[in-house]
Write a protein that holds these residues in place. Structure first.
Motif, PDB file in Angstrom:
ATOM      1  N   GLY A 208       0.852  -1.329  -0.160  1.00 45.55           N
ATOM      2  CA  GLY A 208      -0.081  -0.004   0.138  1.00 45.55           C
ATOM      3  C   GLY A 208       0.843   1.357  -0.005  1.00 45.55           C
ATOM      4  N   VAL A 209       1.732   1.341   0.822  1.00 46.97           N
ATOM      5  CA  VAL A 209       2.865   2.259   0.940  1.00 46.97           C
ATOM      6  C   VAL A 209       3.317   2.726  -0.662  1.00 46.97           C
ATOM      7  CG1 VAL A 209       4.870   3.245   1.670  1.00 46.97           C
ATOM      8  CG2 VAL A 209       3.595   2.071   3.226  1.00 46.97           C
ATOM      9  N   VAL A 210       4.093   1.540  -1.215  1.00 45.22           N
ATOM     10  CA  VAL A 210       4.586   1.843  -2.603  1.00 45.22           C
ATOM     11  C   VAL A 210       3.535   2.234  -3.600  1.00 45.22           C
ATOM     12  CG1 VAL A 210       5.935   0.603  -4.288  1.00 45.22           C
ATOM     13  CG2 VAL A 210       6.213   0.203  -1.870  1.00 45.22           C
ATOM     14  N   LEU A 211       2.332   1.634  -3.782  1.00 48.58           N
ATOM     15  CA  LEU A 211       1.400   1.927  -4.683  1.00 48.58           C
ATOM     16  C   LEU A 211       0.833   3.507  -4.512  1.00 48.58           C
ATOM     17  CD1 LEU A 211      -0.645  -1.357  -4.899  1.00 48.58           C
ATOM     18  CD2 LEU A 211       0.881  -0.170  -6.673  1.00 48.58           C
ATOM     19  N   SER A 212       0.629   3.802  -3.119  1.00 50.75           N
ATOM     20  CA  SER A 212      -0.045   5.040  -2.967  1.00 50.75           C
ATOM     21  C   SER A 212       1.103   6.270  -3.202  1.00 50.75           C
ATOM     22  CB  SER A 212      -0.539   4.928  -1.353  1.00 50.75           C
ATOM     23  OG  SER A 212       0.494   5.041  -0.569  1.00 50.75           O
ATOM     24  N   PHE A 240      -0.446  10.625 -15.977  1.00 52.24           N
ATOM     25  CA  PHE A 240      -1.975  10.407 -15.615  1.00 52.24           C
ATOM     26  C   PHE A 240      -2.209   8.896 -15.783  1.00 52.24           C
ATOM     27  CE2 PHE A 240      -2.244  15.050 -16.862  1.00 52.24           C
ATOM     28  CZ  PHE A 240      -2.391  15.503 -15.526  1.00 52.24           C
ATOM     29  N   ILE A 241      -1.779   8.121 -16.933  1.00 54.68           N
ATOM     30  CA  ILE A 241      -2.186   6.615 -17.032  1.00 54.68           C
ATOM     31  C   ILE A 241      -1.497   6.040 -15.945  1.00 54.68           C
ATOM     32  CG2 ILE A 241      -1.974   4.620 -18.439  1.00 54.68           C
ATOM     33  CD1 ILE A 241      -2.261   6.645 -21.025  1.00 54.68           C
ATOM     34  N   ALA A 242      -0.245   6.232 -15.803  1.00 51.74           N
ATOM     35  CA  ALA A 242       0.647   5.400 -14.672  1.00 51.74           C
ATOM     36  C   ALA A 242      -0.157   5.776 -13.201  1.00 51.74           C
ATOM     37  CB  ALA A 242       1.996   5.883 -14.534  1.00 51.74           C
ATOM     38  N   SER A 243      -0.792   7.007 -13.092  1.00 48.54           N
ATOM     39  CA  SER A 243      -1.150   7.273 -11.932  1.00 48.54           C
ATOM     40  C   SER A 243      -2.707   6.528 -11.541  1.00 48.54           C
ATOM     41  CB  SER A 243      -1.548   8.758 -11.724  1.00 48.54           C
ATOM     42  OG  SER A 243      -2.256   9.059 -10.586  1.00 48.54           O
ATOM     43  N   ALA A 244      -3.275   6.548 -12.684  1.00 45.36           N
ATOM     44  CA  ALA A 244      -4.731   5.680 -12.456  1.00 45.36           C
ATOM     45  C   ALA A 244      -4.512   4.438 -12.326  1.00 45.36           C
ATOM     46  CB  ALA A 244      -5.582   6.091 -13.904  1.00 45.36           C
ATOM     47  N   VAL A 245      -3.533   3.548 -13.011  1.00 42.87           N
ATOM     48  CA  VAL A 245      -3.127   2.545 -12.754  1.00 42.87           C
ATOM     49  C   VAL A 245      -2.892   2.031 -11.644  1.00 42.87           C
ATOM     50  CG1 VAL A 245      -1.777   0.326 -13.491  1.00 42.87           C
ATOM     51  CG2 VAL A 245      -2.878   1.689 -15.300  1.00 42.87           C
ATOM     52  N   LEU A 247      -3.191   3.750  -8.685  1.00 41.23           N
ATOM     53  CA  LEU A 247      -4.041   4.066  -7.595  1.00 41.23           C
ATOM     54  C   LEU A 247      -5.381   2.922  -7.472  1.00 41.23           C
ATOM     55  CD1 LEU A 247      -4.232   8.044  -7.701  1.00 41.23           C
ATOM     56  CD2 LEU A 247      -3.059   6.586  -5.828  1.00 41.23           C
ATOM     57  N   ALA A 248      -5.652   2.555  -8.705  1.00 40.84           N
ATOM     58  CA  ALA A 248      -6.506   1.469  -8.802  1.00 40.84           C
ATOM     59  C   ALA A 248      -6.091   0.322  -7.862  1.00 40.84           C
ATOM     60  CB  ALA A 248      -6.913   1.304 -10.301  1.00 40.84           C
ATOM     61  N   ALA A 249      -4.812   0.049  -8.457  1.00 38.79           N
ATOM     62  CA  ALA A 249      -4.132  -1.148  -7.831  1.00 38.79           C
ATOM     63  C   ALA A 249      -4.024  -1.155  -6.261  1.00 38.79           C
ATOM     64  CB  ALA A 249      -2.634  -1.395  -8.151  1.00 38.79           C
ATOM     65  N   PHE A 250      -3.813   0.087  -5.692  1.00 35.79           N
ATOM     66  CA  PHE A 250      -3.857   0.683  -4.417  1.00 35.79           C
ATOM     67  C   PHE A 250      -5.185   0.291  -3.752  1.00 35.79           C
ATOM     68  CE2 PHE A 250      -4.833   4.105  -1.235  1.00 35.79           C
ATOM     69  CZ  PHE A 250      -3.630   3.454  -0.226  1.00 35.79           C
ATOM     70  N   VAL A 251      -6.276   0.806  -4.242  1.00 31.42           N
ATOM     71  CA  VAL A 251      -7.669   0.494  -3.790  1.00 31.42           C
ATOM     72  C   VAL A 251      -8.018  -0.925  -3.790  1.00 31.42           C
ATOM     73  CG1 VAL A 251     -10.344   0.872  -4.238  1.00 31.42           C
ATOM     74  CG2 VAL A 251      -8.514   2.684  -4.529  1.00 31.42           C
ATOM     75  N   ALA A 252      -7.578  -1.806  -4.837  1.00 34.76           N
ATOM     76  CA  ALA A 252      -7.579  -3.078  -4.997  1.00 34.76           C
ATOM     77  C   ALA A 252      -6.929  -4.004  -3.781  1.00 34.76           C
ATOM     78  CB  ALA A 252      -7.367  -3.742  -6.285  1.00 34.76           C
ATOM     79  N   THR A 253      -5.774  -3.662  -3.399  1.00 34.96           N
ATOM     80  CA  THR A 253      -4.811  -3.914  -2.380  1.00 34.96           C
ATOM     81  C   THR A 253      -5.548  -3.739  -0.948  1.00 34.96           C
ATOM     82  OG1 THR A 253      -2.830  -3.370  -3.730  1.00 34.96           O
ATOM     83  CG2 THR A 253      -2.568  -3.945  -1.412  1.00 34.96           C
ATOM     84  N   GLU A 254      -5.911  -2.395  -0.896  1.00 33.67           N
ATOM     85  CA  GLU A 254      -6.738  -1.914   0.563  1.00 33.67           C
ATOM     86  C   GLU A 254      -7.785  -2.659   0.714  1.00 33.67           C
ATOM     87  OE1 GLU A 254      -4.412   0.511   2.243  1.00 33.67           O
ATOM     88  OE2 GLU A 254      -3.608  -0.906   0.828  1.00 33.67           O
ATOM     89  N   ALA A 255      -8.429  -3.351  -0.325  1.00 39.75           N
ATOM     90  CA  ALA A 255      -9.669  -3.947  -0.088  1.00 39.75           C
ATOM     91  C   ALA A 255      -9.221  -5.544   0.345  1.00 39.75           C
ATOM     92  CB  ALA A 255     -10.572  -4.039  -1.205  1.00 39.75           C
ATOM     93  N   LYS A 256      -8.280  -5.819   0.229  1.00 35.18           N
ATOM     94  CA  LYS A 256      -7.798  -7.371   0.822  1.00 35.18           C
ATOM     95  C   LYS A 256      -6.988  -7.488   1.739  1.00 35.18           C
ATOM     96  CE  LYS A 256      -8.252  -8.677  -4.376  1.00 35.18           C
ATOM     97  NZ  LYS A 256      -7.436  -9.184  -5.521  1.00 35.18           N
ATOM     98  N   VAL A 257      -5.911  -6.492   1.824  1.00 35.99           N
ATOM     99  CA  VAL A 257      -5.027  -6.701   3.066  1.00 35.99           C
ATOM    100  C   VAL A 257      -5.621  -6.548   4.421  1.00 35.99           C
ATOM    101  CG1 VAL A 257      -2.831  -5.938   1.558  1.00 35.99           C
ATOM    102  CG2 VAL A 257      -4.164  -4.406   3.078  1.00 35.99           C
TER     103      VAL A 257
END
Length: 504
Positions: A208-212, A240-245, A247-257
């Motif tokens: 989460g730290v790395v992705l955010s 912008f594309i990298a940020s969207a990808v 941050l989306a991965a960050f949200v998905a990670t936060e929902a699981k950990v």
């Protein structure tokens, strides 16, 4: 989870602690603008190229904005008082390095380091207030003071930056932080007593730290790059594309950990979500206006740095009155949306007045009343927004909830500077191109085009504030704070009538 203890108000030192927290917040907020006025002189002294000049601002913004969530989580994990003091000491050291800079690399490194320690300091300061002031009336007063500083500190930075640059030299825009930081750190160490049971000892969420961090850095850099390279620039679009990808991965990670960096319950509760979104939009408008008025006063009207700083005082006065007199007095009497939405609309009315700017607009007749309205509206709205952003959060999450407020402001500031500056520049270019052939005085046409660009972008800023008001009115549905338990906490509190209602 353990709930807000309520007994924090038994600490007789909490009001003394507020002095040092407010001092630290003032330092962080004014540092976002104090360097702007000094930048031309520093650039010349240190031999910084025009292409790299923007990195003096961007290095701070990237480190600060990218690491805020991490800093908030560190405050929850390590303790808010400890994080606060370490952040202050580190900020003082980074400021000393910046003031003593002998070249471009040393200056940019110091600015990045200021951002790193600012990202520790800012969420720790706000979360300390959140856990120390749980009584509704005391909370209103404390956040009124904090909100006035968070809102007005940027204008104070312009004034102080002008004085230091004109009468001493640019290095003092860095050195001035050192006494602020030392006084706040010493005072905090001896006075602040952090309530027990507010520590989050869960293991750190490294993914989460790395992705955010990478996602927020990419987002902030995308907007700062767009300002000078354009929205269609390949690297801008890639950011912008990298940020969207990311941050989306960050949200998905936060929902699981099991122990997320940012528990989604902090973000998805409608009142806090409404605060983060509406406040971020409001900051877009406000930071854009700082930029335009600074250029208008110095380039079009020929004000000196000190005169420019003084010219922003009406906004600061309005902020203080709106926050400490209107917001604080009404926060325990009306639902927060009835302060935030009208506050944003009053600010929008002030900004709309500035669409009438021309080459010789009266300061007393137009600019001063517009600033007063903007300050009154923003001060009234900022204070309940700051309080609501952390109220009802479990104490173990208060650091990361505080970081989200700072993140929304930081990202809003980056967007506001880039988006509105791009709109203004485009309007200026179109205006000058259409009239260049028959222009008798090219310099006059250039100034007219600049003012036209400013007023075009100001219309957009006013519209953004109206949207912020609508979001605040629709999403924020909490009731008066004195209609429920003052220390009430827990997710979903926004659906009950328990929750009460604040930089580049």
């Amino acid at each position: 989870m353990e709930k807000s203890p309520g007994i924090a108000n038994a600490d007789p030192n909490r009001w003394k602690a507020l002095v040092f927290i407010a001092l630290a917040q003032l330092m962080v907020v004014l540092d976002a603008t104090i360097v702007n006025i000094a930048l031309p002189t520093a650039q010349q002294d240190l031999g910084i190229s025009d292409g790299n000049r923007q990195w003096v601002i961007t290095a701070y913004a990237l480190a600060f904005g990218g690491l805020l969530l991490f800093g908030g989580r560190i405050a929850d994990l390590w303790g808010r008082k400890r994080t606060f003091v370490v952040g202050l000491i580190g900020f003082a050291l980074a400021s000393a390095i910046g003031g003593a800079a002998t070249g471009e690399a040393m200056m940019l490194g110091a600015r990045a380091l200021q951002g790193v320690f600012g990202a520790l300091l800012a969420p720790a300061a706000l979360s300390l207030l959140a856990v120390m002031f749980t009584d509704a009336k005391e909370r209103a007063k404390a956040f009124g003071i904090y909100g006035a500083i968070a809102g007005g500190g940027g204008a104070v930075g312009l004034l102080l930056g002008g004085f230091l640059t004109e009468y001493l030299n640019w290095r003092w825009t860095f050195y001035v932080n050192i006494p602020f930081a030392i006084a706040a750190a010493v005072g905090a160490y001896f006075v602040i007593r952090e309530p027990g049971g507010a520590r989050n000892r869960s293991p750190l969420d490294i993914p989460g730290v790395v992705l955010s961090t990478l996602g927020l850095v990419a987002l902030v850099y995308g907007f700062t790059r767009a300002e000078h390279s354009g929205w269609s620039d390949g690297l801008t679009v890639g950011m912008f594309i990298a940020s969207a990808v990311l941050l989306a991965a960050f949200v998905a990670t936060e929902a699981k950990v099991k122990a997320p960096l940012l528990p989604l319950r902090v973000l998805t509760e409608r009142n806090r979500g409404g605060v983060y979104l509406s406040l971020g939009l409001a900051v877009i408008a406000m930071f854009g206006l700082f930029l335009f008025l600074t250029f208008y006063l110095q380039i079009v009207r020929g004000y000196s740095p000190v005169e420019t700083g003084f010219a922003f005082l009406p906004m600061t006065v309005g902020m203080i009155v709106g926050s400490t007199q209107i917001g604080t007095r009404l926060m325990t009497r009306v639902p927060p949306r009835l302060l935030m939405a009208p506050g944003f609309l009053v600010a929008a009315a002030g900004i709309l007045m500035l669409t009438q700017l021309d080459l010789d607009s009266s300061f007393v007749g137009l600019i001063m009343p517009a600033q007063l309205l903007l300050g009154l509206g923003m001060g009234t709205a900022f204070m309940p927004a700051m309080s609501l952003s952390t109220y009802g959060v479990d104490p173990v999450d208060s650091g990361v909830a505080s970081a989200m407020v700072n993140t929304s402001q930081q990202v809003g500031g980056a967007i506001g500077t880039a988006l509105l500056n791009t709109i203004a520049a485009s309007a200026t270019t179109s205006y000058v191109s259409a009239r260049a052939a028959g222009a008798a005085d090219p310099r006059l046409l250039e100034l007219q085009g600049m003012v036209h660009g400013f007023t075009t972008a100001i219309w957009w800023a006013a519209g953004i504030l109206v949207v912020a008001a609508a979001i605040a009115f629709v999403l924020i549905n909490s009731g008066r704070p004195d209609m429920g338990s003052s220390g009430a906490s827990g997710e979903g509190a926004g659906d009950e009538v328990k929750v009460p209602v604040v930089a580049h």
